[in-house]
Scaffold this motif. Structure first.
Motif, PDB file in Angstrom:
ATOM      1  N   GLY A  37       1.167  -1.167  -0.375  1.00  0.00           N
ATOM      2  CA  GLY A  37       0.302  -0.126  -0.218  1.00  0.00           C
ATOM      3  C   GLY A  37       0.938   1.447   0.141  1.00  0.00           C
ATOM      4  O   GLY A  37       1.710   1.126   0.796  1.00  0.00           O
ATOM      5  N   CYS A 204      -3.642  -5.681  -0.707  1.00  0.00           N
ATOM      6  CA  CYS A 204      -3.703  -4.185  -0.585  1.00  0.00           C
ATOM      7  C   CYS A 204      -4.233  -3.544   0.089  1.00  0.00           C
ATOM      8  O   CYS A 204      -5.366  -3.421   0.429  1.00  0.00           O
ATOM      9  N   TYR A 228      -3.658  -1.511  -8.101  1.00  0.00           N
ATOM     10  CA  TYR A 228      -2.282  -1.022  -7.806  1.00  0.00           C
ATOM     11  C   TYR A 228      -1.159   0.174  -7.554  1.00  0.00           C
ATOM     12  O   TYR A 228      -0.834   1.051  -6.621  1.00  0.00           O
ATOM     13  N   SER A 232      -0.443   3.643  -6.419  1.00  0.00           N
ATOM     14  CA  SER A 232       0.649   3.642  -5.157  1.00  0.00           C
ATOM     15  C   SER A 232       1.248   5.065  -6.443  1.00  0.00           C
ATOM     16  O   SER A 232       1.986   5.793  -5.134  1.00  0.00           O
TER      17      SER A 232
END
Lengths: 240, 273
Positions: A37, A204, A228, A232
């Protein structure tokens, strides 16, 4: 399969923001869970609650089937390696002293030597902790976390500011602890490639949990990885 | 003449008490120094001044009231600091000034300074009685036993509070224990160096020893050795030259610290130093 951690509807609220929003997941014995994360996703906050450092949360956290609000005994089964251990730079403690701090019973002193050998730091045992490199210090803190034979190892992004050689050594140590000694590992990381290589489960986290499952299911799903990475990256840009 | 002083029983008591206090201050002081709490001893000492004044006014043995006032006020101050998030140095300033203020007001009410007050401000090690010596030795013994029993908890929570908590150590209770032990140590040491110079014994041998010792136990032993040397040499030198023991003891400790800095600057101590 034995459930090591069960997190159920965990919500952590700060005055103006929800740091963790309704997160639920389970970790089984022998799992190697990589929690990924962006910065500020709530990884350290989640760990603080799991380690009983923060008790202001809603929902339940269970270790080995027992609510951690009811008993703190679970802490004896946990080894914790913080992101960057803070200590006085000239603290007069040798590597040996630091590892011994983790020891619950003084009688297990042989265990200290054993663990120092295992992590390739036995030659440093009489050196002062403050004079070691970041990578060496990190191995000392892993040794301290392992000296009680914990069932679970919790690591909070522990490769920040460490050279690549030490990182590789660190990863191979983790892999071995998990596969040979069956230690359950919960590890938060920025390093997607390393998580792909090492972890068998992935979570996640970005305040909410937007994926939790087998590592292969995550990394073989391009859409998820892309999602993701973008999330990010946006956070990353946001922070700079 | 020089050897004659070893035949006096007051000198025996002074040296025995002095050695006990030197050991006590270096062990308890090391925990304070490493917690960045170096001036805490000073603050407790100043608050004990209020307690001494109270005892003199009420006709109670002043050290008893000093123990009471300084331990209670140190514990209360620690509680307030944690509860209201006041920084360490500010809480030290509050504790320090309130003790002196209390002492001054009480002294004013009871008719001004007396000789007794001066002996507490500057120490009076050559005047310790047999009972004082027994009390000093007993308290030193008790505190050393507590430290030995809780060695790992004390060391770990000083090294890193958060990790100690995760390892199941009751960090908050340990913090109060350290404050409590510091209170007892300070008041016990008042007879040796007086209220004004207490923090010297807590801090100077320890900052010196940290430059030599590698591990914790080694550092404790080095600190104790410097401390004992300073105290014994200080008592003897001050008697021979008829000067104040407290000042002499502290100046000798500072001398050792200065030499260490000199050795370090010359590169004669290894890298970690």
């Amino acid at each position: 399969m034995l459930k090591v951690v069960e997190i159920d509807h965990l919500t952590i609220e700060y005055p103006d923001v929800k740091a963790i929003d309704d997160v639920s997941f389970t970790v089984n014995q022998g799992d190697f869970l990589g929690i990924i994360g962006p910065n500020g996703a709530g990884k350290s906050t989640l760990f603080a609650s799991m380690l009983n450092l923060n008790t202001k949360y809603n929902g339940t956290i269970k270790f080995f089937g027992t609510d951690i609000r009811k008993s703190k005994n679970y802490l004896k089964e946990i080894g914790y390696v913080p992101q960057k251990p803070i200590f006085e730079k000239n603290f007069p403690a040798t590597v040996n002293d630091v590892v011994k701090m983790g020891l619950q019973k003084e009688s297990d002193e042989n265990k200290v030597d054993e663990i120092l050998q295992q992590l390739w730091i036995h030659e440093l045992s009489e050196r002062r902790i403050g004079e070691l490199s970041g990578g060496q210090q990190q191995r000392v803190f892993i040794a301290k976390a392992l000296v009680n034979n914990p069932k679970v190892l919790i690591l909070d992004e522990p490769v920040t500011g460490i050279d690549q050689q030490s990182i590789d050594l660190f990863y191979s140590i983790l892999k071995e602890l998990n596969s040979k000694q069956n230690i359950t590992i919960i590890w938060s990381s920025h390093d997607l490639d390393a998580v792909n290589k090492l972890a068998n489960h992935v979570a996640c986290l970005n305040r909410t949990l937007f994926f939790h499952g087998e590592s292969d299911d995550f990394f073989e799903n391009d859409e998820l990885v892309k999602q993701y990475s973008e999330a990010s990256m946006q956070e990353h840009m946001h922070h700079h | 003449m020089a050897f004659e002083i070893f035949t006096f029983s007051f000198m025996h008591r002074a040296i025995i008490s002095g050695i006990a206090i030197a050991i006590l201050c270096s062990v308890v002081g090391l925990f304070l120094v490493l917690r960045r709490y170096s001036l805490f001893g000073d603050a407790i000492a100043h608050s004990s001044f209020g307690g001494i004044a109270l005892g003199l006014m009420a006709g109670i043995y002043p050290l008893w009231t000093a123990y009471g006032v300084s331990i209670i006020s140190a514990l209360i101050m620690t509680r307030i600091k944690d509860r209201f998030n006041i920084s360490g140095d500010a809480s030290i300033a509050v504790l320090l000034s309130s003790g002196i203020a209390l002492g001054l007001v009480i002294i004013g009410l009871s008719g001004g300074f007396t000789l007794d007050i001066f002996s507490f401000l500057f120490g009076s090690i050559l005047l310790v009685s047999v009972n004082d010596t027994i009390l000093i030795l007993s308290l030193t013994g008790i505190i050393l036993i507590v430290i030995l029993l809780l060695y790992r908890q004390l060391l770990y929570s000083t090294f890193n509070e958060e990790q100690a908590k995760v390892s199941g150590i009751p960090v908050e209770k340990i913090n109060y224990l350290i404050v409590f032990m510091a209170g007892i140590t300070v008041v016990t040491s008042i007879q040796l160096v007086g209220v004004l110079l207490i923090s010297a014994l807590f801090v100077i041998p320890n900052v010196t020893a940290i430059m030599y010792g590698k591990g914790f136990k080694q550092t404790v032993i080095i600190s104790m050795s410097f401390s004992i040397f300073s105290v014994v040499a200080g008592i003897l030198v001050s008697y021979i030259f008829d000067i104040t023991p407290a000042g002499t003891i502290v100046l000798i400790a500072i001398g050792i610290f200065g030499c260490t800095i000199g050795i370090k600057s010359a590169g004669l101590l290894s890298r970690h130093n």
